[in-house]
Design a protein around this motif. Sequence first.
Motif, PDB file in Angstrom:
ATOM      1  N   ALA A   1       2.588  38.139  33.162  1.00  0.00           N
ATOM      2  CA  ALA A   1       2.889  38.307  35.009  1.00  0.00           C
ATOM      3  C   ALA A   1       2.559  36.340  35.133  1.00  0.00           C
ATOM      4  O   ALA A   1       3.649  36.110  36.140  1.00  0.00           O
ATOM      5  N   ILE A   2       1.674  36.111  35.330  1.00  0.00           N
ATOM      6  CA  ILE A   2       0.534  35.036  35.946  1.00  0.00           C
ATOM      7  C   ILE A   2       1.540  33.458  35.452  1.00  0.00           C
ATOM      8  O   ILE A   2       2.206  32.907  35.717  1.00  0.00           O
TER       9      ILE A   2
ATOM     10  N   THR B   1       5.292  42.847  28.088  1.00  0.00           N
ATOM     11  CA  THR B   1       4.705  43.578  28.665  1.00  0.00           C
ATOM     12  C   THR B   1       5.462  44.972  28.744  1.00  0.00           C
ATOM     13  O   THR B   1       4.780  45.752  29.678  1.00  0.00           O
TER      14      THR B   1
ATOM     15  N   TYR C   1      -4.879  35.199  39.237  1.00  0.00           N
ATOM     16  CA  TYR C   1      -5.227  36.995  38.952  1.00  0.00           C
ATOM     17  C   TYR C   1      -6.346  36.840  38.879  1.00  0.00           C
ATOM     18  O   TYR C   1      -6.544  38.319  38.366  1.00  0.00           O
TER      19      TYR C   1
ATOM     20  N   TYR D   1      -8.937  45.229  40.767  1.00  0.00           N
ATOM     21  CA  TYR D   1      -8.842  46.496  39.935  1.00  0.00           C
ATOM     22  C   TYR D   1     -10.402  46.891  38.941  1.00  0.00           C
ATOM     23  O   TYR D   1     -10.081  47.796  38.678  1.00  0.00           O
TER      24      TYR D   1
ATOM     25  N   LEU E   1      -0.888  41.732  33.964  1.00  0.00           N
ATOM     26  CA  LEU E   1      -0.989  40.859  34.621  1.00  0.00           C
ATOM     27  C   LEU E   1      -1.399  38.862  33.978  1.00  0.00           C
ATOM     28  O   LEU E   1      -0.583  38.499  34.838  1.00  0.00           O
TER      29      LEU E   1
ATOM     30  N   THR F   1      -3.629  46.095  31.434  1.00  0.00           N
ATOM     31  CA  THR F   1      -3.614  46.071  33.109  1.00  0.00           C
ATOM     32  C   THR F   1      -4.303  44.273  32.845  1.00  0.00           C
ATOM     33  O   THR F   1      -3.566  43.850  33.239  1.00  0.00           O
TER      34      THR F   1
ATOM     35  N   LEU G   1      -6.620  40.011  41.425  1.00  0.00           N
ATOM     36  CA  LEU G   1      -5.836  40.774  42.020  1.00  0.00           C
ATOM     37  C   LEU G   1      -6.562  41.448  40.523  1.00  0.00           C
ATOM     38  O   LEU G   1      -7.059  42.836  40.076  1.00  0.00           O
ATOM     39  N   MET G   2      -7.046  41.132  39.203  1.00  0.00           N
ATOM     40  CA  MET G   2      -8.408  41.779  38.526  1.00  0.00           C
ATOM     41  C   MET G   2      -9.752  41.565  39.014  1.00  0.00           C
ATOM     42  O   MET G   2     -10.500  42.417  38.136  1.00  0.00           O
TER      43      MET G   2
END
Length: 93
Positions: free
Chosen positions: A50-51, A28, A83, A90, A47, A43, A86-87
């Motif tokens: 992170a997931i 990351t 996920y 974004y 993400l 991004t 958030l995407m």
Amino acid sequence: MTRPSSSVYVPRQTLAVWVALVGFTATTWAIGGHQIFTPTIVTAAVLAIAIVKIRFIGSYFMELRCAPAALARSFDLYLAILYLGLMGMYIWL
């Protein structure tokens, strides 16, 4: 009287997950630190990593791998919704 051992026993699976988490963190950092890809791709990748890290932590350190199937699947569903949400925010905001 015997002295306590200074070594700590860590199960192999726990150690392997911890090493994977460290590797994901380094990945990351490497992805986010370079301007090779577009911000949207970076991004999405950060993400997603992170997931995956959250999934590992939930499964191995919070013992969800031994939990009832409904609880484990609902955690997976929560991560997927998180996920995508958030995407979506974004991309569209």
